[in-house]
Design a protein around this motif. Sequence first.
Motif, PDB file in Angstrom:
ATOM      1  N   LEU A 163       0.857  -1.183   0.000  1.00  0.00           N
ATOM      2  CA  LEU A 163       0.000   0.000   0.000  1.00  0.00           C
ATOM      3  C   LEU A 163       0.891   1.230   0.000  1.00  0.00           C
ATOM      4  CD1 LEU A 163      -2.638  -1.079   2.690  1.00  0.00           C
ATOM      5  CD2 LEU A 163      -2.749  -1.380   0.199  1.00  0.00           C
ATOM      6  N   THR A 190      -5.020   5.048   3.806  1.00  0.00           N
ATOM      7  CA  THR A 190      -4.186   3.857   3.647  1.00  0.00           C
ATOM      8  C   THR A 190      -4.064   3.082   4.957  1.00  0.00           C
ATOM      9  OG1 THR A 190      -2.960   5.015   1.940  1.00  0.00           O
ATOM     10  CG2 THR A 190      -1.979   2.999   2.761  1.00  0.00           C
ATOM     11  N   GLU A 194      -5.096  -0.671   5.566  1.00  0.00           N
ATOM     12  CA  GLU A 194      -4.130  -1.626   6.133  1.00  0.00           C
ATOM     13  C   GLU A 194      -4.789  -2.444   7.255  1.00  0.00           C
ATOM     14  OE1 GLU A 194      -1.199   0.235   8.601  1.00  0.00           O
ATOM     15  OE2 GLU A 194       0.179  -1.476   8.541  1.00  0.00           O
ATOM     16  N   LEU A 208       3.318  -1.172   4.027  1.00  0.00           N
ATOM     17  CA  LEU A 208       3.155   0.226   3.623  1.00  0.00           C
ATOM     18  C   LEU A 208       4.496   0.793   3.157  1.00  0.00           C
ATOM     19  CD1 LEU A 208       0.385  -0.009   5.068  1.00  0.00           C
ATOM     20  CD2 LEU A 208       0.785   2.278   5.981  1.00  0.00           C
ATOM     21  N   SER A 239      -1.458   2.363  -5.043  1.00  0.00           N
ATOM     22  CA  SER A 239      -1.050   3.702  -4.654  1.00  0.00           C
ATOM     23  C   SER A 239      -2.305   4.563  -4.499  1.00  0.00           C
ATOM     24  CB  SER A 239      -0.120   4.275  -5.741  1.00  0.00           C
ATOM     25  OG  SER A 239       0.531   5.425  -5.269  1.00  0.00           O
ATOM     26  N   TYR A 377     -10.659  -2.276   0.147  1.00  0.00           N
ATOM     27  CA  TYR A 377     -10.470  -3.608   0.737  1.00  0.00           C
ATOM     28  C   TYR A 377     -11.255  -4.660  -0.053  1.00  0.00           C
ATOM     29  CZ  TYR A 377     -11.798  -7.642   3.403  1.00  0.00           C
ATOM     30  OH  TYR A 377     -12.090  -8.933   3.740  1.00  0.00           O
TER      31      TYR A 377
END
Length: 394
Positions: A163, A190, A194, A208, A239, A377
């Motif tokens: 990510l 992000t 995560e 990350l 990204s 997700y």
Amino acid sequence: MRRSGSLLAPFAALFFFTFSLSAEPKITVPVRTLDGKEYVPLGALVDAAGADASLDLVTQRGKVTRGTHVAVYQAGMTMLLVDGRLVRCSYPVMRQKGEVLVPAGAAAALLRSFFPGTVCTRAESSLVCAPPAQKTVSPGDAKVETVKQPLNGSHDRIGFIILDPGHGGKDPGAIGKGGVQEKTITLSVTRKLEALLKSNLKGVRVVLTRSNDSFLELGRRTDIANGHLKGGENGVFVSVHVNASVSPRISGFETYFLSQNPSNEEARATSALENDVVVLEDRKHGGAHDDVEHMEAMMITTQIQKESSLLAETVHAQMARVLTGHKSRGVRKADFFVLRGSLMPAILVEIGFITHAKERATLQKAAYQDRVAEALYHGIAAFLKKYNSAIKNK
Ligand SMILES: [Zn+2]
């Protein structure tokens, strides 16, 4: 940057081997073990296969051809392009004392592709590719072959997700009214993504490129991603960005994958905007970018672009489903620098416009950031499911 093209031709060293093969090819190539890794000397493979080969000493890139079959490799890279298909290896192609050494798994993949219907097995200190022993193979019978001893170099399942929160540190990204910065929104979304991936996708690593407000060169972001390929697993690269426009009326989210022919002028403008950070970077890593440029030519028309396109479609569909009330601007192609060097399916999502008053306010709200993370997700999870089941059925 493609300044070295005309330099290359005089350096191209060509060596030719042409052998006529019997109706039933049986190819035996030696396997050499170095530091516990198994290699096939390319010269011996070319010889045994009756193929032609060339190596460009400047780019360290070489080609093996036989009839309509083509394989391209580059010394130092953990991958080969075989008949338009990407073959990943868990260790790189090597050049040593004037010899090119190919990981044994990749050599087997090459031979199977050049001689459809053959089976490659590992004998004592050699690799043997021949039609299956039990019966003669009819022309249409190029079934999935069984390898007695598992060999590396096939398509690997996705084992990690990279990510990449856009911008950071001295590079704020786009700035909206009131001083709101793109880098802050991208990091926040992000981190939420995560957390969702880590708690819901077991057995997949989530990494990350930056987890705080630090500056990271664009080339470094893909280096981090590609560094994880070493285990012989594939990954995905996502990204996250926030868009900006000269027009305050433009709003919505869009998903990009790499292309040298951007779909339209607007896409070109967006990529120009995101690539701007290159000027902030130190020049010292120029060499790495040059290598990336050489690889590009191989990559763009092949597997990675197909996979990236599927990743973009899958993720975008979930954004369109979850982010109701926001405009879907669709999946687009653009030449983003941060996607260029990626050796895995890679996309760039622009989650909204910081220049649109209403969207700017929404983008800063935790509740909306949660929805964006949820959409991403679901998209990534759906892609992994498609991808890994396609591998299983190969
Ligand atoms: Zn950006």
